[in-house]
Design a protein around this motif. Structure first.
Motif, PDB file in Angstrom:
ATOM      1  N   ILE A   1      13.293  32.761  -5.020  1.00  0.00           N
ATOM      2  CA  ILE A   1      14.545  32.031  -4.773  1.00  0.00           C
ATOM      3  C   ILE A   1      15.100  31.464  -6.074  1.00  0.00           C
ATOM      4  O   ILE A   1      16.290  31.604  -6.380  1.00  0.00           O
ATOM      5  CB  ILE A   1      14.315  30.898  -3.746  1.00  0.00           C
ATOM      6  N   THR A   2      14.251  30.821  -6.866  1.00  0.00           N
ATOM      7  CA  THR A   2      14.735  30.189  -8.096  1.00  0.00           C
ATOM      8  C   THR A   2      15.078  31.216  -9.162  1.00  0.00           C
ATOM      9  O   THR A   2      16.060  31.054  -9.892  1.00  0.00           O
ATOM     10  CB  THR A   2      13.701  29.188  -8.648  1.00  0.00           C
TER      11      THR A   2
ATOM     12  N   THR B   1      16.192  34.222  -8.636  1.00  0.00           N
ATOM     13  CA  THR B   1      17.457  34.833  -8.224  1.00  0.00           C
ATOM     14  C   THR B   1      18.622  33.884  -8.473  1.00  0.00           C
ATOM     15  O   THR B   1      19.711  34.313  -8.870  1.00  0.00           O
ATOM     16  CB  THR B   1      17.383  35.220  -6.734  1.00  0.00           C
ATOM     17  N   ALA B   2      18.396  32.594  -8.271  1.00  0.00           N
ATOM     18  CA  ALA B   2      19.443  31.594  -8.490  1.00  0.00           C
ATOM     19  C   ALA B   2      19.629  31.263  -9.967  1.00  0.00           C
ATOM     20  O   ALA B   2      20.617  30.607 -10.334  1.00  0.00           O
ATOM     21  CB  ALA B   2      19.111  30.321  -7.715  1.00  0.00           C
TER      22      ALA B   2
ATOM     23  N   VAL C   1      17.598  29.295 -11.819  1.00  0.00           N
ATOM     24  CA  VAL C   1      17.212  27.916 -12.118  1.00  0.00           C
ATOM     25  C   VAL C   1      15.724  27.886 -12.466  1.00  0.00           C
ATOM     26  O   VAL C   1      14.965  28.770 -12.081  1.00  0.00           O
ATOM     27  CB  VAL C   1      17.519  26.961 -10.945  1.00  0.00           C
TER      28      VAL C   1
ATOM     29  N   ALA D   1      12.208  25.061  -4.268  1.00  0.00           N
ATOM     30  CA  ALA D   1      13.374  25.785  -4.776  1.00  0.00           C
ATOM     31  C   ALA D   1      14.597  24.876  -4.817  1.00  0.00           C
ATOM     32  O   ALA D   1      15.374  24.891  -5.786  1.00  0.00           O
ATOM     33  CB  ALA D   1      13.644  27.007  -3.909  1.00  0.00           C
TER      34      ALA D   1
ATOM     35  N   ALA E   1      18.211  25.388  -6.627  1.00  0.00           N
ATOM     36  CA  ALA E   1      18.710  26.535  -5.877  1.00  0.00           C
ATOM     37  C   ALA E   1      19.498  26.076  -4.650  1.00  0.00           C
ATOM     38  O   ALA E   1      19.199  25.027  -4.059  1.00  0.00           O
ATOM     39  CB  ALA E   1      17.548  27.431  -5.440  1.00  0.00           C
ATOM     40  N   ASP E   2      20.478  26.863  -4.251  1.00  0.00           N
ATOM     41  CA  ASP E   2      21.307  26.568  -3.079  1.00  0.00           C
ATOM     42  C   ASP E   2      20.590  27.075  -1.834  1.00  0.00           C
ATOM     43  O   ASP E   2      20.791  28.209  -1.402  1.00  0.00           O
ATOM     44  CB  ASP E   2      22.675  27.244  -3.233  1.00  0.00           C
ATOM     45  N   VAL E   3      19.756  26.236  -1.251  1.00  0.00           N
ATOM     46  CA  VAL E   3      18.956  26.674  -0.116  1.00  0.00           C
ATOM     47  C   VAL E   3      19.741  26.641   1.194  1.00  0.00           C
ATOM     48  O   VAL E   3      19.368  27.321   2.159  1.00  0.00           O
ATOM     49  CB  VAL E   3      17.664  25.852  -0.004  1.00  0.00           C
TER      50      VAL E   3
ATOM     51  N   THR F   1      22.773  27.862   1.608  1.00  0.00           N
ATOM     52  CA  THR F   1      23.364  29.201   1.718  1.00  0.00           C
ATOM     53  C   THR F   1      22.313  30.230   2.089  1.00  0.00           C
ATOM     54  O   THR F   1      22.593  31.195   2.801  1.00  0.00           O
ATOM     55  CB  THR F   1      24.054  29.583   0.399  1.00  0.00           C
ATOM     56  N   LEU F   2      21.098  30.032   1.628  1.00  0.00           N
ATOM     57  CA  LEU F   2      19.997  30.916   1.993  1.00  0.00           C
ATOM     58  C   LEU F   2      19.820  30.937   3.510  1.00  0.00           C
ATOM     59  O   LEU F   2      19.665  32.003   4.125  1.00  0.00           O
ATOM     60  CB  LEU F   2      18.721  30.419   1.319  1.00  0.00           C
TER      61      LEU F   2
ATOM     62  N   ARG G   1      21.802  39.923   1.173  1.00  0.00           N
ATOM     63  CA  ARG G   1      21.523  38.701   0.427  1.00  0.00           C
ATOM     64  C   ARG G   1      20.080  38.258   0.674  1.00  0.00           C
ATOM     65  O   ARG G   1      19.454  38.667   1.656  1.00  0.00           O
ATOM     66  CB  ARG G   1      22.509  37.603   0.827  1.00  0.00           C
TER      67      ARG G   1
END
Length: 551
Positions: free
Chosen positions: A100-101, A103-104, A106, A210, A215-217, A219-220, A328
């Motif tokens: 997650i991080t 990909t984001a 961060v 994350a 990270a924008d969790v 939106t995940l 996504r």
């Protein structure tokens, strides 16, 4: 990156073989039953466990309150100048947050190792800005508990209150929850106990570290919710049913391995997360799917895959991929979780247990009771900075070089078997070890995996003991420059790392699998020498997966 989650089967023969399985799954209403958390889908023997392992199907809804809580804590930490997040966690507690991080884009420092050098590197970071997230479902994970103790000591020695810098993620009622609350840690998050570790990407285990890292969790979860509408439909176009059917159909024809390559998906490191999900869910009862994450679609083991392998692109399908999975990240998590659970049904196994993981843990604990993490064995030979050790009696006396030992190990793998490289090293300083996978795959003519120890023990370690018994194992250990004592524990990190390698090797040898351990007395020099030894092997012919023309 494609927004809608989709599966494309580009291989015509595979698509034809998968069609009847898809129709069968639709006729039986499997997608709807799985979405409704029906525990009977995997048979009566699995039903009691499945009944407590299916809440992952609705995490996109049940985790909705988490992003706001995480954002509030992150703002609070940032107001105090705390913006360096270190995650101590193994397996499902670290693999999803890392994807997650990454990909984001961060930063997250991930500690899923017992290597003293890598842990020392994390401890040497700016502690004035550091928050430690301690993540363990059981609350008793040995590696994670060691990290917590070391960071507590480091915080205290630097005049920092450890409790103000530690965040816990665990199951309710675990020893870690109790300890965290008693110690007054900054925050204790409890996750849904009816979610297994490898299915926990959209739970607190995936979202908290994350999200704290930036990270924008939220939106995940949105992306997962959008995908759920596709995955719960009992229709032939359901991407999870199509993926599961393709994998199961290929397995029935001898393709027991799944090579995973990224094809411009926009997701970073997805194969490492999927590796645990697939291997630990399906690798048992002498069957299963062995995931093989590779460097790219042109890599050995993907571009040269044989009849024992299904090639799957994470991203748009293109030659030589037989299957493509796009979407996504939140949707891809859910797609592969649904597909893996359904594949378990088609393979006739329980995808939620891990019956062979505990054996290596028990062997490790036994060896930790011995000085230095186990007995010091006499090398079969020493060549430069490499000591050659074996478990079992498969290596005949008289082998005179590292190259000969490697050749013998490769020959010991059955036809359509695999070679597993297990590097008990520093994932940062010894990163060049990853070149060993394509080099050995190219020269062995069989599928070759690479795992960092001990993290693979929480992942492919289940498949190695419980899946198809046709693997050969190359362990790589290394002399550390310095060791770290674990406060109030009767072991050091180096002795723990050694015990984990020797313990797993013992269990594999007891399963009559060939294990070759190469110990690098000088890590940098030893890795260079090992690459040279591998390059002395004759390159295999391109008919990979047939067992012919071994090096």
């Amino acid at each position: 990156m494609t927004t809608e989650t989709s599966v494309e089967i580009t291989d015509e023969a595979l698509a034809t073989a998968a069609e009847p399985l898809v129709r069968q799954l639709v006729d039986e209403g499997i997608a709807g039953k799985l979405a409704a958390q029906d525990p009977s889908l995997w048979g009566p023997d699995a039903e009691s466990e499945a009944a407590t392992r299916l809440s992952w199907t609705t995490l996109h809804d049940s985790s909705r309150s988490l992003p706001a809580d995480i954002d509030a804590l992150r703002a609070e930490l940032h107001a105090e100048g705390l913006d360096r997040i270190v995650l101590a966690g193994m397996g499902g507690s670290s693999l999803a947050p890392e994807v997650i991080t990454a990909t984001a884009g961060v930063s997250l420092v991930v500690l899923d190792t017992t290597d003293p050098g890598q842990v020392a590197d994390a401890l040497s970071g700016d502690l004035e800005r550091t928050v430690l997230v301690v993540s363990s479902k059981s609350g008793t994970t040995l590696e994670t508990e060691s990290h917590r103790i070391l960071f507590e000591q480091a915080f205290s020695e630097n005049g920092i209150d450890p409790a103000s810098r530690i965040v816990v993620v665990t199951d309710p009622g675990s020893p870690m929850e109790e300890a965290g609350r008693n110690a007054g840690y900054r925050r204790v998050f409890t996750a849904d106990p009816h979610v297994g570790g490898r299915y926990s990407a959209l739970s607190a285990f995936g979202l908290v570290p994350a999200g704290l890292a930036g990270a924008d969790v939220a939106t995940l979860l949105d992306d997962a919710a959008d995908t759920f509408g596709l995955l719960n439909a009992d229709e032939e176009g359901n991407p999870a049913l199509r993926l599961a059917a393709a994998l199961a159909a290929a397995h029935s024809q001898g393709a027991e391995k799944v090579a995973l390559a990224d094809t411009d998906s926009g997701v970073v490191g997805f194969g490492d997360w999927a590796e645990q999900l697939i291997a630990e869910s399906t690798g048992k009862n002498g069957t299963g799917l062995l995931p093989v994450p590779v460097e790219n679609a042109q890599a050995p083991g993907f571009a040269t895959a044989g009849r024992d392998t299904t090639t799957v692109a994470v991203g748009p399908a293109s030659s030589p991929a037989q299957v493509g999975t796009s979407g996504r990240l939140g949707g891809l998590f859910l797609l592969w979780e649904f597909a893996t659970a359904v594949a378990g049904r088609l393979l006739g196994i329980n995808p939620f247990d891990q019956p062979d993981v505990e054996a290596s843990k028990e062997a490790t604990r036994s060896l930790l009771d011995e000085p230095g993490g186990g007995p010091i064995s006499t090398p079969a030979l020493i060549e430069g900075a490499i000591e050659v050790h074996t478990a079992g009696t498969w290596l005949a006396p008289g082998v005179g070089s590292v190259t000969q030992a490697l050749r013998t190990l490769i020959a010991a793998a059955p036809e359509t078997g695999y070679l597993a490289i297990q590097a008990y090293l520093d994932r940062l300083d010894d990163a060049s070890a990853t070149v060993l996978r394509p080099e050995l795959a190219r020269r062995s003519g069989i599928q070759t995996t690479f795992g960092w120890g001990p993290r693979f023990l929480h992942s492919t370690g289940q498949y190695h003991k419980g899946g198809h018994q046709n693997g050969a194992f190359l362990q790589i250990t290394g002399e550390p420059e310095a060791d770290l004592d674990v406060p109030d524990r009767p072991y050091t990190l180096a002795s723990l790392q050694r015990a984990q390698a020797l313990g797993d090797g013992q269990v594999l040898a007891q399963n009559n699998r060939p294990v070759l351990r190469l110990h690098l007395t000088d890590r940098a020099a030893g890795l260079v020498e090992l690459v040279k030894a591998i390059q002395e092997l004759r390159e295999a012919q391109p008919d990979q997966g047939t067992g012919k023309d071994r090096t």
